[in-house]
Write a protein that holds these residues in place. Structure first.
Motif, PDB file in Angstrom:
ATOM      1  N   ASP A   1      -3.963  -2.927  13.276  1.00 40.42           N
ATOM      2  CA  ASP A   1      -3.754  -3.402  11.806  1.00 40.42           C
ATOM      3  C   ASP A   1      -4.901  -3.758  11.095  1.00 40.42           C
ATOM      4  O   ASP A   1      -5.479  -4.757  11.436  1.00 40.42           O
ATOM      5  N   TYR A   2      -5.160  -3.098   9.759  1.00 42.74           N
ATOM      6  CA  TYR A   2      -6.294  -3.352   9.031  1.00 42.74           C
ATOM      7  C   TYR A   2      -6.259  -4.794   8.544  1.00 42.74           C
ATOM      8  O   TYR A   2      -7.297  -5.653   8.692  1.00 42.74           O
ATOM      9  N   VAL A   3      -5.276  -5.209   7.803  1.00 42.76           N
ATOM     10  CA  VAL A   3      -5.118  -6.433   7.424  1.00 42.76           C
ATOM     11  C   VAL A   3      -5.153  -7.651   8.457  1.00 42.76           C
ATOM     12  O   VAL A   3      -5.910  -8.844   8.171  1.00 42.76           O
ATOM     13  N   GLU A   4      -4.640  -7.368   9.584  1.00 42.23           N
ATOM     14  CA  GLU A   4      -4.808  -8.388  10.675  1.00 42.23           C
ATOM     15  C   GLU A   4      -6.137  -8.469  11.071  1.00 42.23           C
ATOM     16  O   GLU A   4      -6.580  -9.730  11.516  1.00 42.23           O
TER      17      GLU A   4
ATOM     18  N   ASN B   1      -7.596 -10.898   8.692  1.00 41.67           N
ATOM     19  CA  ASN B   1      -7.120 -12.170   9.031  1.00 41.67           C
ATOM     20  C   ASN B   1      -7.763 -12.833  10.214  1.00 41.67           C
ATOM     21  O   ASN B   1      -8.241 -13.783  10.208  1.00 41.67           O
TER      22      ASN B   1
ATOM     23  N   THR C   1     -11.094 -13.904   9.487  1.00 42.66           N
ATOM     24  CA  THR C   1     -11.029 -15.076   8.625  1.00 42.66           C
ATOM     25  C   THR C   1     -10.868 -16.481   9.212  1.00 42.66           C
ATOM     26  O   THR C   1     -11.675 -17.327   9.223  1.00 42.66           O
TER      27      THR C   1
ATOM     28  N   ASP D   1     -10.829  -6.827  -0.807  1.00 38.68           N
ATOM     29  CA  ASP D   1      -9.898  -7.404   0.476  1.00 38.68           C
ATOM     30  C   ASP D   1     -11.205  -8.547   1.011  1.00 38.68           C
ATOM     31  O   ASP D   1     -10.661  -9.679   1.218  1.00 38.68           O
TER      32      ASP D   1
ATOM     33  N   SER E   1      -3.346  -4.016  -2.732  1.00 43.27           N
ATOM     34  CA  SER E   1      -4.419  -3.610  -2.187  1.00 43.27           C
ATOM     35  C   SER E   1      -5.368  -2.841  -3.159  1.00 43.27           C
ATOM     36  O   SER E   1      -5.047  -2.773  -4.212  1.00 43.27           O
TER      37      SER E   1
ATOM     38  N   THR F   1       4.944  -0.859  -0.113  1.00 45.55           N
ATOM     39  CA  THR F   1       5.287   0.177   1.005  1.00 45.55           C
ATOM     40  C   THR F   1       4.087   0.054   2.053  1.00 45.55           C
ATOM     41  O   THR F   1       2.983   0.100   1.515  1.00 45.55           O
ATOM     42  N   SER F   2       4.535   0.011   3.314  1.00 41.70           N
ATOM     43  CA  SER F   2       3.374  -0.268   4.088  1.00 41.70           C
ATOM     44  C   SER F   2       2.692   1.120   4.335  1.00 41.70           C
ATOM     45  O   SER F   2       3.380   2.161   4.208  1.00 41.70           O
TER      46      SER F   2
ATOM     47  N   ASP G   1       4.011   3.683   6.634  1.00 43.26           N
ATOM     48  CA  ASP G   1       5.084   4.582   6.451  1.00 43.26           C
ATOM     49  C   ASP G   1       5.156   5.147   5.068  1.00 43.26           C
ATOM     50  O   ASP G   1       6.332   5.729   4.563  1.00 43.26           O
TER      51      ASP G   1
END
Lengths: 362, 271
Positions: free
Chosen positions: A77-80, A83, A86, A99, A149, A174-175, A178
């Motif tokens: 998961d890119y955002v994870e 995070n 960070t 980002d 994004s 929308t994720s 999906d």
């Protein structure tokens, strides 16, 4: 009863105090010289060379030259992954310029863009249903995209070119996982996506690409980001990463059998075939040499881009908790210029390691 | 006898003991938050109580600049509507199909294995099919909850129905009850409290599916907000939302328990 509550409360306070005392022994994480580093990476066309760097042993070779170890972890998961960077789990991570500004830098984690790997040159696109449609037709539609994004940023830029504003349409968050299926649903009419999802969306016979990132070249940047304090204490990390990166860039640029084998392996790892990967690379402008990268980070265009990005971020409320103005987070460029608060520089572009690579000093 | 299992706390003691883990968790949070903020005042991972309070104020008591909504309440209403609809439909399907499968052997033979198989399909894995079948709107979110929750309730009610004492069924028949009367007068009344139990146990997964559905494509909702602000690690918003969801779920659970106790007092244990 009151008394027993009070007794319990007192016991609880003592317990909490004891716990706190116990934990106080743990020192806060401080940047210090160390020999092993953690780096996160995610599957994306411009980042596949990192996977190849590990698989081929090129990264290990460069790390060994400087007597360090670099552990690469693929995060789904890119955002994870950002995070986690960070929060301090990783010393280095791959992310876009927007980002980087809104997650680690706005979160007070002083970060340095060590390598500007590439910019999106058509990798991100706005798609409408109905052949022959143009960007203006997006007015009043429901648009599926990953909100906040780079897709959202590009949409805002695109709307500006045809005199529309975000309030002229409805954004449906929308994720990215999906979005292909979401666009296929009969009720949806518009989407903003990046590759490889964009390629899949465009296979829909009714899909019309009305705008893409090649109209704003050099604005959506894919960066290799390192914690500034860690990098300062450990320049070896920067040297090893930059060395490995440009070795692979040089290898890919050669167009010989070895280059083909390398890209084939990257294609496979990203779940596509060499032709599909070549299609993605065609719309990704990789900086093939450290000289190009060095010129880019020292140029004025980058400063203008970051000014647009920080304004977008501030207007959308993602420049940090209660950021009072667009200047809340300082951004520093190798040319010595800064945007925003110069006493709160949390985002830095670096040219010094690219310079070393240019001069063959690695 | 003075054994550990026989020693009981008083009322106040039990209350205090129940509070203790909460206090410990909150203290640990405050400690770590302080620690992280001392090292980096901009830290977003464990925000200070003051910034959490500010975020709550922003979301619950101030109009959003872009939409003019009070975000927390808009989100709550949207989510509760979806959840309520999903649970109501699941309960209806569960009751109807569960009783039918439990009572009619022919139906049990044909439907039970299928329902068992469907209940084991992870709904999130077949999302693209769901999108194409029912679109992306509210219906998709409610459907996801129903697909996730209904089969479990059906199976539970079918099993509970089959467990009814055979004597009751035979007795009703000797008194001249038809199948329909038997269902209405013997089986159905005993199924209501079981349906409520099944709903209570499904609440957790219903919330899970709701939040998953909102994360995929939506414009408001508690799950939507969490996934949106996660993009910039706004834990000051996420933490109150999580606490709010927990509170809502707990309230729903208590409410169902209360309904069961008031309306079906005969089914309460220990009566």
């Amino acid at each position: 009863m009151i008394r027993s509550i009070r007794r319990m409360a007192r016991a609880a306070t003592t317990g909490a105090a004891l716990l706190a005392l116990l934990l106080a022994g743990a020192p806060p994480a401080l940047a210090a010289e160390k020999t092993s580093f953690n780096m996160a990476w995610t599957i994306y066309v411009g980042w596949m060379p990192w996977g190849y760097a590990e698989q081929s042993g090129i990264l290990a070779k460069w790390a060994a030259r400087y007597g360090i170890k670099i552990k690469l972890t693929q995060v789904n998961d890119y955002v994870e992954s950002i995070n986690q960077y960070t929060a301090g789990t990783f010393d280095a991570c791959l992310m876009t310029n927007m980002d980087m500004l809104t997650i680690p830098s706005a979160g007070g984690v002083d970060s340095t863009a060590l390598i500007v790997g590439d910019f999106s040159n058509g990798n991100d696109g706005i798609v409408l249903k109905g052949k022959g449609k143009t960007l203006k037709d997006i007015r009043g539609q429901k648009v599926n995209l990953v909100e906040l994004s780079v897709s959202h940023y590009m949409l805002a830029r695109a709307l500006g070119t045809v005199g529309l504003r975000e309030r002229d349409l409805k954004i449906v968050n929308t994720s990215d996982a999906d979005i292909v299926a979401a666009f296929a649903a009969s009720a949806s009419t518009a989407a903003v996506a990046w590759k490889p999802q964009l390629s899949a969306i465009l296979k829909n016979p009714d899909a019309q690409l009305v705008y893409d990132s090649s109209k704003i070249p050099g604005e959506i940047l894919d960066l290799m980001v390192v914690n500034t304090a860690t990098l300062k204490a450990n320049p070896k990390l920067g040297k090893a990463l930059v060395g490995a990166w440009y070795e692979i860039m040089a290898l890919m640029a050669k167009n010989d059998a070895a280059a083909k084998a390398a890209t084939a392996s990257m294609a496979k790892a990203s779940g596509t075939d060499p032709a599909g990967y070549a299609g993605q690379l065609a719309t990704t402008h990789l900086f093939a040499t450290p000289a190009e990268d060095y010129a880019f980070v020292n140029g004025d265009a980058l400063v203008n881009t970051m000014d647009l990005v920080r304004k977008f971020s501030f207007e959308h409320g993602i420049l940090g908790q209660g950021a009072a103005s667009v200047d809340a987070v300082g951004i520093q460029f190798p040319s010595g210029r800064t945007l925003g608060d110069p006493r709160n520089v949390k985002m830095r572009f670096d040219g010094s390691f690219a310079k070393m690579a240019m001069d063959g000093a690695l | 006898m003075r054994r550990l299992i026989n020693r009981r706390p008083g009322r106040g003691g039990a209350f205090g003991l129940g509070l203790l883990p909460f206090i410990l968790v909150i203290s640990a949070y405050l400690y770590y938050s302080h620690q992280r903020l001392e090292a980096n005042p901009g830290d977003k991972l464990l925000p200070a109580p003051a910034s959490i309070g500010a975020a709550i104020h922003r979301y619950a008591l101030e109009e959003d600049e872009r939409t003019g909504d009070y975000l927390l309440w808009t989100d709550t209403r949207a989510s509760l509507e979806r959840l309520g609809m999903g649970l109501a439909i699941s309960a209806a399907i569960g009751l109807g199909l569960g009783l039918a499968i439990g009572v009619v052997p022919y139906l049990r033979a044909s439907a039970a294995p299928f329902v068992a198989a469907v209940s084991l399909v992870p709904p999130l894995a077949v999302l693209p099919i769901l999108f194409i079948a029912v679109g992306l709107g509210e219906l998709a979110k409610v459907t996801l909850i129903v697909v996730g929750v209904a089969p479990v309730i059906v199976r539970d009610l079918a099993m509970r129905t089959a467990e009814l004492p055979t004597e009751q069924i035979i007795k009703a028949q000797t008194l001249g009850a038809s199948t329909w009367q038997l269902v209405l007068r013997v089986v159905l009344p005993q199924s209501w409290p079981r349906l409520i139990d099944a709903l209570r146990l499904s609440l957790g997964s219903a919330w899970l599916f709701l939040i998953a559905a909102e994360a995929i494509a939506s414009t408001e909702g508690l799950g939507f907000r969490i996934f949106l602000v996660r993009r910039y690690l706004a834990m000051d918003v996420i933490l109150p939302y999580v606490a709010w969801i927990t509170l809502l779920a707990l309230a729903m659970d208590r409410l169902l328990r209360l309904v069961r106790a008031k309306a079906f007092a005969w089914a309460e244990p220990g009566v």
